[in-house]
Motif scaffolding. Structure first.
Motif, PDB file in Angstrom:
ATOM      1  N   VAL A 101       0.758  -1.242  -0.077  1.00 38.05           N
ATOM      2  CA  VAL A 101       0.122  -0.181   0.012  1.00 38.05           C
ATOM      3  C   VAL A 101       0.977   1.262   0.088  1.00 38.05           C
ATOM      4  O   VAL A 101       1.632   1.503   1.006  1.00 38.05           O
ATOM      5  CB  VAL A 101      -0.923  -0.031   1.010  1.00 38.05           C
ATOM      6  N   THR A 158       0.881   5.391  -0.564  1.00 37.89           N
ATOM      7  CA  THR A 158      -0.024   6.509  -0.522  1.00 37.89           C
ATOM      8  C   THR A 158       0.952   7.783  -0.804  1.00 37.89           C
ATOM      9  O   THR A 158       2.123   7.584  -0.248  1.00 37.89           O
ATOM     10  CB  THR A 158      -0.962   6.501   0.381  1.00 37.89           C
ATOM     11  N   VAL A 196      -3.451   6.994  -4.090  1.00 38.96           N
ATOM     12  CA  VAL A 196      -2.832   5.395  -3.809  1.00 38.96           C
ATOM     13  C   VAL A 196      -2.344   5.127  -5.169  1.00 38.96           C
ATOM     14  O   VAL A 196      -2.857   5.407  -6.169  1.00 38.96           O
ATOM     15  CB  VAL A 196      -3.922   4.591  -3.310  1.00 38.96           C
ATOM     16  N   LEU A 233      -6.566  -0.486   2.353  1.00 38.52           N
ATOM     17  CA  LEU A 233      -6.398   1.040   2.496  1.00 38.52           C
ATOM     18  C   LEU A 233      -7.212   1.028   3.931  1.00 38.52           C
ATOM     19  O   LEU A 233      -6.835   2.276   4.562  1.00 38.52           O
ATOM     20  CB  LEU A 233      -7.341   1.914   1.390  1.00 38.52           C
TER      21      LEU A 233
END
Length: 146
Positions: free
Chosen positions: A15, A17, A22, A138
């Motif tokens: 993940v 960001t 993202v 997320l």
């Protein structure tokens, strides 16, 4: 069912960001046009952390650093829905880490399982087809509470 009666696929994802965006990759197969986290199958000779770094590089062009483990998800793929049919069901195990970009430049993957990589605004995700792993991961990362 005993563990010897099915196959297991271990995959690792990052993940990544940047503010309210993202980093995602668009699948070429198996579900063409679906956005997913950069990541994929763990090779026999690598750790899950090494797999994240390799997959991010392959799918996005970025060099990355792996951070905290966010969570582990699994689901079953029936034998008849497998890409590589062998008559056996498969348990897909998805290990998700926080990751950060430390170098490289954004580019699309060539001749891989994805064909485009892009920073997408998290708020726009409902307008893009994406896999279930994206909102789950997320949420684990706390990126959906902004």
């Amino acid at each position: 069912m005993e563990y010897t009666d099915y196959d297991t696929r271990l995959a690792a994802y990052g993940v990544i960001t940047d503010g309210d965006r993202v980093l995602l990759a668009k699948l070429r197969f198996p579900e063409a046009g679906t956005w997913t986290l950069p990541g994929g199958g763990v090779e026999f000779d690598e750790t899950v952390e090494q797999a994240v770094v390799r997959e991010v590089r392959e799918e996005t062009g970025y060099e990355s650093e792996v951070g905290a483990l966010l969570g582990v998800r699994h689901h079953v793929v029936p034998a008849e829905r497998r890409i590589h049919a062998n008559g056996r069901p498969m348990k897909a195990v998805q290990v998700v880490f926080r990751a950060t970009v430390v170098g490289g430049a954004l580019r699309d993957e060539i001749d891989g399982s994805t064909d485009e990589s892009r920073w997408l605004p998290i708020a726009e995700l409902p307008h893009h087809r994406h896999g279930l792993l994206v909102p789950v991961a997320l949420a684990w990362a706390g990126a959906l509470t902004r």
